[in-house]
Enzyme design. Structure first.
Site, mmCIF file in Angstrom:
data_model
loop_
_atom_site.group_PDB
_atom_site.id
_atom_site.type_symbol
_atom_site.label_atom_id
_atom_site.label_comp_id
_atom_site.label_asym_id
_atom_site.label_seq_id
_atom_site.Cartn_x
_atom_site.Cartn_y
_atom_site.Cartn_z
ATOM 1 C CG LEU A 38 -11.971 14.290 2.650
ATOM 2 C CD1 LEU A 38 -11.266 15.631 3.074
ATOM 3 C CD2 LEU A 38 -11.429 13.816 1.114
ATOM 4 C CE LYS A 51 -19.616 1.059 15.337
ATOM 5 N NZ LYS A 51 -19.198 -0.013 15.029
ATOM 6 N N GLY A 115 -8.058 8.106 -8.405
ATOM 7 C CA GLY A 115 -7.047 7.902 -8.709
ATOM 8 C C GLY A 115 -6.264 6.717 -9.854
ATOM 9 N N GLY A 183 -20.337 -11.469 11.837
ATOM 10 C CA GLY A 183 -19.253 -11.565 11.883
ATOM 11 C C GLY A 183 -19.290 -10.017 12.680
ATOM 12 C CB ILE A 187 -23.325 -9.296 15.255
ATOM 13 C CG1 ILE A 187 -22.855 -10.958 15.122
ATOM 14 C CG2 ILE A 187 -23.701 -9.456 16.756
ATOM 15 C CD1 ILE A 187 -24.391 -11.607 15.241
ATOM 16 C CG MET A 319 -10.333 -6.104 6.360
ATOM 17 S SD MET A 319 -11.625 -6.370 5.337
ATOM 18 C CE MET A 319 -10.145 -6.800 3.589
ATOM 19 C CG HIS A 445 -16.336 1.415 45.171
ATOM 20 N ND1 HIS A 445 -15.986 0.482 44.465
ATOM 21 C CD2 HIS A 445 -16.541 1.788 45.761
ATOM 22 C CE1 HIS A 445 -16.879 0.297 44.752
ATOM 23 N NE2 HIS A 445 -17.342 0.894 45.769
HETATM 24 C C1 FAD Z 1 -20.231 -1.480 7.892
HETATM 25 C C2 FAD Z 1 -19.227 -1.068 9.026
HETATM 26 C C3 FAD Z 1 -19.104 -0.847 10.453
HETATM 27 C C4 FAD Z 1 -17.422 -0.933 10.801
HETATM 28 N N1 FAD Z 1 -17.368 -0.430 12.257
HETATM 29 C C5 FAD Z 1 -15.675 -0.225 12.276
HETATM 30 C C6 FAD Z 1 -15.470 0.076 13.654
HETATM 31 O O1 FAD Z 1 -16.378 0.445 14.902
HETATM 32 N N2 FAD Z 1 -14.146 -0.301 14.462
HETATM 33 C C7 FAD Z 1 -13.598 -0.289 13.557
HETATM 34 O O2 FAD Z 1 -12.014 -0.674 13.779
HETATM 35 N N3 FAD Z 1 -13.458 -0.491 12.064
HETATM 36 C C8 FAD Z 1 -14.811 -0.663 11.570
HETATM 37 N N4 FAD Z 1 -15.026 -0.941 10.638
HETATM 38 C C9 FAD Z 1 -14.037 -0.839 9.468
HETATM 39 C C10 FAD Z 1 -13.610 0.482 8.810
HETATM 40 O O3 FAD Z 1 -14.114 1.021 8.784
HETATM 41 C C11 FAD Z 1 -12.115 -0.052 7.906
HETATM 42 O O4 FAD Z 1 -11.754 -0.815 8.766
HETATM 43 C C12 FAD Z 1 -11.473 1.751 7.630
HETATM 44 O O5 FAD Z 1 -12.337 2.217 7.279
HETATM 45 C C13 FAD Z 1 -10.622 0.991 6.630
HETATM 46 O O6 FAD Z 1 -10.182 2.528 6.639
HETATM 47 P P1 FAD Z 1 -8.612 2.329 5.135
HETATM 48 O O7 FAD Z 1 -8.389 4.024 5.380
HETATM 49 O O8 FAD Z 1 -8.109 0.914 4.873
HETATM 50 O O9 FAD Z 1 -10.188 2.702 3.842
HETATM 51 P P2 FAD Z 1 -11.320 2.683 3.531
HETATM 52 O O10 FAD Z 1 -11.722 3.489 5.176
HETATM 53 O O11 FAD Z 1 -12.314 2.442 2.909
HETATM 54 O O12 FAD Z 1 -11.182 4.272 2.542
HETATM 55 C C14 FAD Z 1 -10.249 3.785 1.301
HETATM 56 C C15 FAD Z 1 -10.785 5.481 0.602
HETATM 57 O O13 FAD Z 1 -10.469 5.270 -0.315
HETATM 58 C C16 FAD Z 1 -10.959 6.251 -1.636
HETATM 59 N N5 FAD Z 1 -10.481 5.341 -2.953
HETATM 60 C C17 FAD Z 1 -10.370 3.862 -3.286
HETATM 61 N N6 FAD Z 1 -9.620 4.198 -4.417
HETATM 62 C C18 FAD Z 1 -9.619 5.181 -4.971
HETATM 63 C C19 FAD Z 1 -8.894 5.546 -6.173
HETATM 64 N N7 FAD Z 1 -8.540 4.468 -6.750
HETATM 65 N N8 FAD Z 1 -9.025 6.612 -6.239
HETATM 66 C C20 FAD Z 1 -9.407 7.769 -5.618
HETATM 67 N N9 FAD Z 1 -10.010 7.226 -4.074
HETATM 68 C C21 FAD Z 1 -10.116 6.080 -3.814
HETATM 69 C C22 FAD Z 1 -12.644 5.070 -1.015
HETATM 70 O O14 FAD Z 1 -13.997 5.818 -1.635
HETATM 71 C C23 FAD Z 1 -12.749 5.379 0.147
HETATM 72 O O15 FAD Z 1 -12.697 7.136 0.944
HETATM 73 C C24 FAD Z 1 -16.852 -1.062 9.614
HETATM 74 C C25 FAD Z 1 -16.564 -1.208 8.769
HETATM 75 C C26 FAD Z 1 -18.089 -1.348 7.997
HETATM 76 C C27 FAD Z 1 -18.305 -1.515 6.775
#
Ligand code: FAD
Length: 467
Positions: A38, A51, A115, A183, A187, A319, A445
């Site tokens: 999860l 991180k 799903g 981005g 970086i 995002m 401080h």
């Molecule tokens: C390298 C990296 C570093 C990042 N660092 C940061 C950070 O420091 N701070 C920050 O705020 N954001 C960061 N982000 C962005 C952040 O990870 C995303 O904005 C965030 O995870 C989005 O959350 P979400 O719940 O929308 O989707 P996600 O985290 O993408 O989760 C979606 C989930 O849905 C599941 N899923 C998809 N389709 C289906 C389906 N049909 N049935 C069942 N399950 C499904 C996927 O497997 C996944 O587990 C980073 C991203 C990356 C790639």
């Protein structure tokens, strides 16, 4: 057939936080996740592992400054990348286990499998063992997140031409890592491998890195990273990325039509992420997907099907994990008949390089474009006692306030611990604080937070104390 008040598809920070809030509000809740872990992108291949590697590599980079602090290290200090990656994995697994615990504690039913909508109230779950189970949800929340995107002419082979997902689990430190896209993700990962000894070159189409943020932050971050050895090719359009054995060649063209060729052993493609709805069969539920691939939602995050909502990376907006979490909470409360609200202007942006970068509200570029009269108060970290004590002298805090009312309109920071300090700016702006309000609050401080007070004093009447 099992039936639920709320079914959530996707267990990222949007989905699992929404599930907890739904359970807190008394709903019978289910969550569906296609992977065995999860936590989604953020926990498995995003925020947390990046991180972890940034922290590990930061410790290594710090050793270079030990001598300044009177600490002598004898013998060779070496990087064991395998161990560093194993530690990262342990952090991820432990955190993911924590989410399983939270699901149990809140009596949320977890289904593992893909799903897909059958119709607007039924979701079929295709499980790993080949079976399918269909469940019913009065309300359904789409939280399927995003995947790395690429450019049409780049073939990601996941070995030498890679995305952030592979960059989080490399087996060797690249000799020369060419990063396509300056981005946040590019970086951050670039700094990890730069610290570990790689040559790192960043090719960016726009005229600056972290282009969405205030340009003063891009300028300062570029300056500091250049000092650390990172190379930048801004205003360059990548034209081809070719692999030949263990070598990767990246060609890019600048505005004058001149071509550069970069020879590396890895190319990291970090040109953004695309919303993910593959296999969801959204059309069967009457859920509209936009031309950009996002699930279309109204201000209440409701899709074109009235009982189906969508949150996080799969819908419009930044995002970011914390944006997804806020939306997850908001939707749960809307379903419960409450009237929650998110001020998207106050979702902070953060970059976990060192120096860290953080911002909230309007940039100077945005204020200029909208014709708002504003004043600027800035304070450099090098004038701060705490920064001098630790030796973290790079960066500044900049506060933008309305010229007439003094209301804080934007706060932009680069420097030590700014990703934590930004919470003060968010709080102040949520309560519509003026720059003078912040300047009259006591800040302990010596702390890095004093830079915020000093910048607020500078914005008030040019009254900063320590410059
Ligand atoms: C390298 C990296 C570093 C990042 N660092 C940061 C950070 O420091 N701070 C920050 O705020 N954001 C960061 N982000 C962005 C952040 O990870 C995303 O904005 C965030 O995870 C989005 O959350 P979400 O719940 O929308 O989707 P996600 O985290 O993408 O989760 C979606 C989930 O849905 C599941 N899923 C998809 N389709 C289906 C389906 N049909 N049935 C069942 N399950 C499904 C996927 O497997 C996944 O587990 C980073 C991203 C990356 C790639």
């Amino acid at each position: 057939m099992s039936s639920f008040d709320v079914v959530i598809i996707g267990s990222g920070p949007g989905g699992y936080v929404s599930a907890i809030r739904c359970a807190q509000l008394g709903f019978k809740t289910a969550i569906i996740e296609k992977y065995s872990n999860l936590g989604g992108t953020c926990l498995n291949v995003g925020c947390i592992p990046s991180k972890a590697l940034l922290s590990s590599s930061h410790h290594y980079a710090e050793i270079k400054h030990f001598a300044d602090h009177g600490i002598e290290v004898s013998g060779e200090v070496k990087v064991n990348l395998e161990k560093m990656i194993a530690r990262k994995k342990a952090v991820v697994d432990q955190t993911s286990g924590g989410i399983n615990y939270l699901m149990d504690k809140n009596k949320i039913t977890v289904f593992n499998g893909l799903g897909s909508f059958v119709d607007a109230t039924h979701v079929a779950i295709a499980k790993e063992d080949g079976t399918t189970e269909t469940i019913e949800g009065k309300n359904i929340i789409i939280a399927t997140g995003s995947k790395p995107s690429s450019l049409p002419f780049i073939k990601i082979d996941k070995e030498r031409i890679i995305t952030s997902t592979e960059a989080l689990a490399l087996k060797e430190v690249p000799k020369h890592l060419v990063i396509i896209g300056g981005g946040v993700i590019g970086i951050e990962l670039g700094q990890v491998y730069l610290r570990l000894g790689a040559q790192v070159s960043v090719v960016e189409f726009m005229d600056r890195i972290i282009p969405g943020m205030d340009s003063s932050l891009s300028k300062e971050l570029t300056k500091v990273l250049k000092k650390q050895g990172m190379k930048f090719y801004v205003s360059h359009k990548v034209q081809s990325v070719e692999r030949n054995g263990d070598a990767v060649t990246v060609q890019a063209e600048n505005a004058k039509g001149e071509t550069i060729t970069l020879e590396g052993d890895y190319a990291l493609v970090s040109v953004g992420r695309r919303p993910y709805t593959d296999g969801l069969n959204a059309d069967k539920a009457g859920v509209k997907i936009s031309d950009r691939g996002q699930v279309e939602v109204n201000d209440h995050l409701q899709t074109s099907a009235s009982n189906i909502y969508a949150i996080g990376d799969v819908v419009r907006g930044a995002m970011l994990a914390h944006k997804a979490e806020e939306e997850g909470t908001m939707v749960a409360e809307i379903i419960a008949g409450q009237k929650p609200h998110i001020d998207y202007n106050l979702i902070p942006g953060v970059v976990y390089t060192w120096p860290e970068v953080a911002a909230v509200g309007q940039t100077e570029e945005q204020l200029k474009a909208s014709g708002v009269e504003y004043k600027v108060g800035s304070f450099p970290f090098k004038a701060l006692g705490r920064a001098r004590a630790s030796g973290d002298l790079d960066g500044f805090v900049k506060i933008l306030a309305d010229a007439k009312t003094d209301e804080v309109l934007g706060v932009h920071m680069i420097g030590a611990r700014t990703v934590d300090l930004i919470a003060e700016a968010v709080t102040a702006m949520e309560f519509k604080a003026s720059a003078e309000d912040i300047s009259r609050m006591s800040h302990a401080h010596p702390t890095f937070a004093e830079a915020i007070k000093e910048a607020a004093l500078a914005a008030t009447d040019n009254r900063a104390l320590h410059v």
